[in-house]
Design a protein around this motif. Structure first.
Motif, short mmCIF file in Angstrom:
data_model
loop_
_atom_site.label_atom_id
_atom_site.label_comp_id
_atom_site.label_asym_id
_atom_site.label_seq_id
_atom_site.Cartn_x
_atom_site.Cartn_y
_atom_site.Cartn_z
N ASN A 87 36.37 43.20 45.74
CA ASN A 87 37.77 42.80 45.66
C ASN A 87 37.96 41.45 44.96
N GLY A 88 38.85 41.44 44.01
CA GLY A 88 39.26 40.19 43.41
C GLY A 88 38.26 39.58 42.44
N SER A 89 37.24 40.33 42.03
CA SER A 89 36.20 39.73 41.19
C SER A 89 36.67 39.51 39.76
N GLY A 90 37.67 40.27 39.33
CA GLY A 90 38.17 40.08 37.96
C GLY A 90 38.13 41.34 37.11
N LYS A 91 38.04 42.49 37.74
CA LYS A 91 37.93 43.77 37.01
C LYS A 91 39.11 44.04 36.09
N THR A 92 40.31 43.94 36.65
CA THR A 92 41.50 44.31 35.89
C THR A 92 41.69 43.38 34.70
N THR A 93 41.53 42.09 34.95
CA THR A 93 41.68 41.11 33.86
C THR A 93 40.61 41.35 32.79
N THR A 94 39.40 41.63 33.23
CA THR A 94 38.31 41.86 32.28
C THR A 94 38.53 43.14 31.49
N TYR B 115 45.20 52.04 44.81
CA TYR B 115 45.26 51.58 46.19
C TYR B 115 45.96 50.22 46.34
N ARG B 116 45.48 49.21 45.66
CA ARG B 116 46.01 47.87 45.90
C ARG B 116 47.45 47.73 45.40
N ALA B 117 48.22 46.96 46.16
CA ALA B 117 49.62 46.76 45.82
C ALA B 117 49.76 46.26 44.39
N ASP C 231 50.74 48.18 38.15
CA ASP C 231 51.67 47.32 37.38
C ASP C 231 50.92 46.22 36.65
N GLN C 232 49.93 45.66 37.32
CA GLN C 232 49.16 44.56 36.72
C GLN C 232 48.53 45.02 35.41
N LEU C 233 47.89 46.19 35.43
CA LEU C 233 47.26 46.68 34.20
C LEU C 233 48.31 47.08 33.17
N ALA D 263 39.63 50.27 41.77
CA ALA D 263 40.02 49.37 42.85
C ALA D 263 38.83 48.53 43.30
N GLY D 264 39.12 47.31 43.72
CA GLY D 264 38.07 46.48 44.31
C GLY D 264 37.63 47.09 45.63
N ARG D 265 36.35 46.99 45.90
CA ARG D 265 35.84 47.52 47.19
C ARG D 265 34.59 46.74 47.56
N SER E 127 32.34 36.86 35.68
CA SER E 127 33.69 36.33 35.47
C SER E 127 33.83 34.93 36.04
N LYS E 128 34.88 34.25 35.65
CA LYS E 128 35.24 32.94 36.20
C LYS E 128 34.15 31.89 35.98
N LEU E 129 33.43 32.04 34.88
CA LEU E 129 32.42 31.02 34.56
C LEU E 129 33.06 29.72 34.10
N ASP E 130 34.37 29.75 33.88
CA ASP E 130 35.08 28.51 33.56
C ASP E 130 35.33 27.69 34.81
N SER E 131 35.07 28.26 35.97
CA SER E 131 35.26 27.50 37.21
C SER E 131 34.13 26.49 37.33
N ALA F 280 30.71 37.01 29.53
CA ALA F 280 31.12 35.94 30.44
C ALA F 280 32.65 35.83 30.39
N GLY F 281 33.27 35.81 31.54
CA GLY F 281 34.71 35.57 31.64
C GLY F 281 34.92 34.07 31.73
N LEU F 282 35.76 33.53 30.85
CA LEU F 282 35.89 32.08 30.77
C LEU F 282 37.32 31.59 30.92
N GLY F 283 38.14 32.41 31.57
CA GLY F 283 39.51 31.99 31.77
C GLY F 283 40.39 33.18 32.07
N GLU F 284 41.68 32.93 32.22
CA GLU F 284 42.59 34.00 32.61
C GLU F 284 43.31 34.64 31.43
N LYS F 285 43.12 34.07 30.26
CA LYS F 285 43.82 34.60 29.09
C LYS F 285 43.02 35.74 28.46
N1 LIG Z 1 39.54 31.29 35.84
C1 LIG Z 1 39.33 32.60 35.68
N2 LIG Z 1 40.07 33.46 36.38
C2 LIG Z 1 39.84 34.78 36.21
C3 LIG Z 1 38.85 35.27 35.34
N3 LIG Z 1 38.87 36.62 35.42
C4 LIG Z 1 39.84 36.95 36.29
N4 LIG Z 1 40.44 35.84 36.77
C5 LIG Z 1 41.53 35.74 37.76
O1 LIG Z 1 41.03 36.22 39.00
C6 LIG Z 1 42.08 36.85 39.73
C7 LIG Z 1 41.65 38.26 40.11
O2 LIG Z 1 41.49 38.99 38.90
P1 LIG Z 1 41.72 40.56 38.83
O3 LIG Z 1 41.43 40.98 37.44
O4 LIG Z 1 43.01 40.94 39.42
O5 LIG Z 1 40.53 41.02 39.78
P2 LIG Z 1 40.21 42.48 40.28
O6 LIG Z 1 38.74 42.57 40.40
O7 LIG Z 1 40.88 43.48 39.42
O8 LIG Z 1 40.88 42.46 41.73
P3 LIG Z 1 41.14 43.71 42.70
O9 LIG Z 1 41.59 44.83 41.82
O10 LIG Z 1 42.16 43.24 43.64
O11 LIG Z 1 39.83 43.99 43.35
C8 LIG Z 1 43.30 36.79 38.84
O12 LIG Z 1 44.06 35.67 39.21
C9 LIG Z 1 42.74 36.59 37.45
O13 LIG Z 1 43.63 35.91 36.61
C10 LIG Z 1 38.06 34.31 34.61
O14 LIG Z 1 37.15 34.64 33.85
N5 LIG Z 1 38.34 33.00 34.83
#
Ligand SMILES: Nc1nc2c(ncn2[C@@H]2O[C@H](COP(=O)(O)OP(=O)(O)OP(=O)(O)O)[C@@H](O)[C@H]2O)c(=O)[nH]1
Ligand SMILES: Nc1nc2c(ncn2[C@@H]2O[C@H](COP(=O)(O)OP(=O)(O)OP(=O)(O)O)[C@@H](O)[C@H]2O)c(=O)[nH]1
Ligand SMILES: [Mg+2]
Ligand SMILES: [Mg+2]
Lengths: 304, 302
Positions: free
Chosen positions: B109-116, B139-141, B145-147, B191-193, B253-257, B278-283
Motif C-alpha cells: 500500500n502506498g508504495s507509488g504504483k499508480t504514480t509510477t 478497491y481503494r477509494a 479516478d487517480q489513474l 491495488a496496494g496489498r 520509488s521516492k528516492l528523492d526523499s 528510480a522514482g525521483l519525485g511526484e511529477k
Molecule cells: N517524493 C515522491 N513521491 C512519490 C514518488 N512516487 C510516488 N509518490 C507519492 O507517493 C504517494 C503514493 O503514491 P501512489 O502512486 O498513489 O502509490 P500506490 O502504490 O499506487 O498506492 P496504493 O494504490 O494506495 O497502494 C503519492 O502522494 C505520490 O505522489 C516518488 O518517486 N517520489
C-alpha cells in the motif's frame, strides 16, 4: 527470523545457568543479540546504541530472580525498558473551544487520508460532530479519495477547488464554527520534511486555525530515516502525536522507538488495515515484544 | 549525463545531514577501529541492514589487508566499488519485443504504483509508443479516478472497471482491447496489498493468470514498486511478491526523499532481481533508469 532469534537465545541460555548477580559478561552476551534484533526491527542506529548502554547500566549487578536464568533476566529488563520508552497510549486532546482541530501530516503514501477517515469515524462514535477537510490539492484525486471515504462513513467533507490549504482550512473552520461542528480533521498532502515550501504550508495552516493535535502519520515499514523525518516535522510544526500505520503486516515497527525517544511525541494510534474500523490504540507490552521479535520468550518471562 | 546530474541534484539537498560525516572520517584519519565503527553506522543508517553492512565491511577489511591500505581516505574508492559490485546492471533489453507488451505493477500500500504507472506511460509515449493504462485497483477509494486524472494529464487512454469490480476483468478487457487496437504497451495498475494478506495475494495471482488468458505470455513484465524509505521489511515484501507473481524487476520509488534505499543490496543478493527504475519525485517526468553509480554516489555525496 523469529525462530532464528529464539534459537540464538537458547544457545545463550545453555551457557548462562548460574544464579546470583548479573555479570558484565552475561549482560553483554545477551545485549549483542538484542542490538541485532533492534537493528533488524529498524530502530535507528544511534537510538539502539544509547538504549543498549542504558540497559547495560541497569542490568549489570542486577539480582537474578529465582524463576529466571540470567539471559532471561536481561531480556526482561530490555523488555521493560522498551515498554517505558514506548510510553502509555495517549488519548486525543480535544479540550478547549469548539471546533477542535486535528491535522494529519506525514510523508507521501504514509496513510494520512485513510487515517483521517478512520479517526473521523471514531470521533463520531464518541458523539462528536465531525467535519473532514480535504487540504491536499496536489495529489491526483486526493480530494475525491477523501470524499469517497467521507461518504462511506457518513461524514461531511469540506472542499474548495483552487483554494490554497491555509485558506481552505480557515474557511472550513469558520463554517464549522457556525454550524456547530465539534471536531475537524484536516487531511494534508504528503510531503518530505526537507521540502521547505510545503513545510511552511503546514505552518501557515497552523497559524490560520487553532490546531489541537498535529498527528505525524508514519508507515510502520519505514527504515532508519524515520528518525530524521520525525525530527524534521517536529522542527516545523508542533507535533502532538504519532500514528503508526500498516501494522497489519509483518514489519516490526522499530520506528516507534526511534521517533518516540527522539521527539518524545506519544504514540496515539496504530493503523491495522485498509478498512475504516482499523485504527486502534496500542498496547506498549505487545508493541515492545513485536519490536524485539521474541514473542515466545517474552511470554515465558512474563509467566515466570 | 543530464539524468545523472538531475539525480544527484535531487539527492544533494537531502544527503548533507547524514553523509557529511563519511568524507570527514574517510578523508583524514588512519584506518582504525573507529573507521570500521563509523562505516557500520553509516551503512546501517542507509538501511543496508546489519547483515549486508557486516558483509561489506568484512570484504573491505580484506582489501585493506591485501593492498596494505592505511589511510581511510583510500577506503572511500574501495568502498564505492564494493557497493557498485553488489548491484546488478540493468538487463538489456529491459523489455521483450512483444506487442502489446503487458506490464503488471504490484506492491504494498502506498508504495507509488499508480504514480509510477503514469510516469512509465509518459516515458513510453515520449518514445512514440501507444500506451494504454488499466486501472485494476477497484478497491481503494478513488484509485480509479487517480489513474484517470493521470491519463487525462498525459493524454493516455485508461481502461477502468467499476469500484468494487473484479480487477482481473479490468486487466483482461484492457489487454484484449489493446491487442485489437494496436497498442504497444498496457500498464496494469493494481491495488496496494500487504504481502502477508493471503486473500489479496491470491487475488493478485488471479490478475496475473487472467492476463495470460487475455494474451498468451502476458504479463511480460511484473514490476514491484518499493518505497525507498522502507527498512528491513522490503526484503520480505520482495520475496512474497516474487513468489506470488514472478516479479521481474524492481522500481525504487521516492528516492528523492532523504532515505537512501539501502535495502536494494539485500534484495539483489537474495532474490537476484534487477532494479530498473528510480522514482525521483511526484511529477510525471520524475522517473529515471536506475543508475548504480548515481545510487551509490548518492549514499556518499555530501
Ligand atoms: N517524493 C515522491 N513521491 C512519490 C514518488 N512516487 C510516488 N509518490 C507519492 O507517493 C504517494 C503514493 O503514491 P501512489 O502512486 O498513489 O502509490 P500506490 O502504490 O499506487 O498506492 P496504493 O494504490 O494506495 O497502494 C503519492 O502522494 C505520490 O505522489 C516518488 O518517486 N517520489
Ligand atoms: N494494510 C494497510 N493499509 C493501509 C493502512 N493505512 C493506509 N493504508 C493504505 O495505504 C495506502 C496509502 O494510504 P493513504 O491514506 O492514501 O496515504 P496518504 O498518506 O494519504 O498518501 P498521500 O496523500 O499520497 O501522501 C492506501 O492503499 C491505503 O489503503 C493500514 O493501516 N493498513
Ligand atoms: Mg492522502
Ligand atoms: Mg495506487
Amino acid at each position: 527470523m523469529f525462530d532464528n532469534l529464539s534459537g540464538r537465545f537458547n544457545e545463550i541460555f545453555q551457557q548462562l545457568r548460574r544464579r546470583g548477580k548479573l555479570s558484565e559478561a552475561d549482560v553483554d552476551a545477551v545485549l549483542r543479540e538484542v542490538r541485532l534484533a533492534l537493528l533488524e526491527a529498524d530502530v535507528h542506529y544511534s537510538v539502539v546504541k544509547s538504549f543498549v548502554t542504558r540497559v547495560r547500566e541497569r542490568a549489570v549487578g542486577h539480582e537474578v530472580s529465582k524463576a529466571l536464568n540470567p539471559a532471561q533476566q536481561v531480556i526482561k529488563i530490555v523488555h521493560e525498558e522498551l515498554i517505558n520508552t514506548l510510553g502509555e497510549p495517549d488519548r486525543l486532546n480535544l479540550s478547549g473551544p469548539k471546533p477542535r482541530v486535528v491535522m494529519m501530516v506525514g510523508l507521501q503514501g504514509a496513510g494520512k487520508t485513510t487515517a483521517t477517515a478512520k479517526l473521523a469515524k471514531i470521533l463520531r462514535s464518541q458523539g462528536e460532530r465531525v467535519l473532514l477537510v480535504a487540504a491536499d490539492p496536489y495529489r491526483p484525486a486526493a480530494v475525491k479519495q477523501l470524499q469517497t471515504l467521507g461518504q462511506q462513513i457518513g461524514v461531511d467533507v469540506y472542499t474548495r477547488e483552487g483554494v490554497k490549504p491555509p485558506d481552505l482550512a480557515a474557511q472550513a473552520f469558520d463554517m464549522a464554527q457556525k454550524s456547530g461542528v465539534s471536531a475537524m480533521v484536516i487531511d494534508t498532502a504528503g510531503r518530505s520534511q526537507l521540502d521547505d515550501a510545503l513545510m511552511q504550508e503546514l505552518q501557515a495552516i497552523a497559524r490560520r486555525v487553532p490546531v489541537n493535535e498535529t498527528l505525524l502519520t508514519v508507515d510502520s515499514m519505514i527504515g532508519q530515516e524515520a528518525l530524521h523525518i520525525a525530527e524534521g516535522f517536529r522542527d516545523s510544526v508542533k507535533l502532538t502525536g504519532l500514528v503508526l500505520t500498516k501494522m497489519d503486516g509483518d514489519s516490526r515497527g522499530g520506528a516507534a522507538i526511534s521517533i518516540r525517544s527522539v521527539t518524545g511525541v506519544p504514540i496515539k494510534y496504530l493503523g491495522t488495515g485498509e478498512g475504516l474500523d482499523a485504527l486502534e490504540s496500542f498496547d506498549p507490552r505487545r508493541l515492545a515484544s513485536r519490536i524485539l521479535g521474541m514473542g515466545d520468550m517474552i511470554g515465558l518471562i512474563e509467566r515466570a | 549525463m543530464l539524468m545523472f546530474n538531475k539525480w544527484l541534484t535531487g539527492l544533494d539537498r537531502t544527503r548533507k545531514v547524514a553523509f557529511g560525516r563519511i568524507s570527514a572520517f574517510l578523508g583524514v584519519s588512519e584506518i582504525n577501529q573507529n573507521t570500521w565503527d563509523d562505516l557500520e553506522a553509516l551503512l546501517v543508517q542507509a538501511d543496508l541492514g546489519i547483515e549486508t553492512s557486516t558483509d561489506v565491511i568484512r570484504a573491505l577489511k580484506q582489501v585493506v589487508v591485501e593492498n596494505g591500505l592505511t589511510r581511510s581516505e583510500e577506503l572511500s574508492q574501495v568502498l564505492k566499488q564494493e557497493l557498485l559490485n553488489r548491484l546488478l546492471p540493468i538487463p538489456e533489453p529491459v523489455l521483450p519485443d512483444q506487442k502489446p507488451l503487458v506490464i503488471l505493477m504490484v506492491g504494498v500500500n502506498g508504495s507509488g504504483k499508480t504514480t509510477t504507472a503514469a510516469k512509465l506511460g509518459k516515458q513510453f509515449a515520449n518514445q512514440g509508443k501507444k500506451v494504454l493504462l488499466a486501472a485494476a485497483d477497484t478497491y481503494r477509494a478513488a484509485a480509479v479516478d487517480q489513474l484517470q486524472v493521470w491519463g487525462e494529464r498525459l493524454n493516455l487512454p485508461v481502461v477502468a472497471g467499476q469500484p468494487g469490480g473484479d480487477p482481473g476483468a479490468v486487466a483482461f478487457d484492457a489487454i484484449q482491447s489493446a491487442a485489437a487496437r494496436g497498442f504497444d504497451y498496457v500498464i496494469v495498475d493494481t491495488a496496494g496489498r500487504l504481502h502477508t494478506r493471503y486473500n489479496l495475494m491470491e487475488e493478485l495471482k488471479k490478475v496475473y493468470r487472467v492476463s495470460g488468458k487475455a494474451l498468451s505470455g502476458a504479463p511480460h513484465a511484473v514490476w514491484l514498486v518499493l518505497d525507498a524509505t522502507t527498512g528491513q521489511n522490503a526484503l520480505q515484501q520482495a520475496k512474497a511478491f516474487k513468489e506470488a507473481v514472478q516479479v521481474t524487476g524492481i522500481i525504487l520509488s521516492k528516492l528523492d526523499s532523504s532515505a537512501r534505499g539501502g535495502m536494494a543490496f539485500a534484495i539483489q543478493k537474495t532474490l537476484g532481481l534487477p532494479i530498473l527504475y528510480a522514482g525521483l519525485g511526484e511529477k510525471p517526468e520524475d522517473l529515471e533508469h536506475f543508475d548504480r553509480e548515481a545510487f551509490v554516489n548518492g549514499i556518499f555525496h555530501n
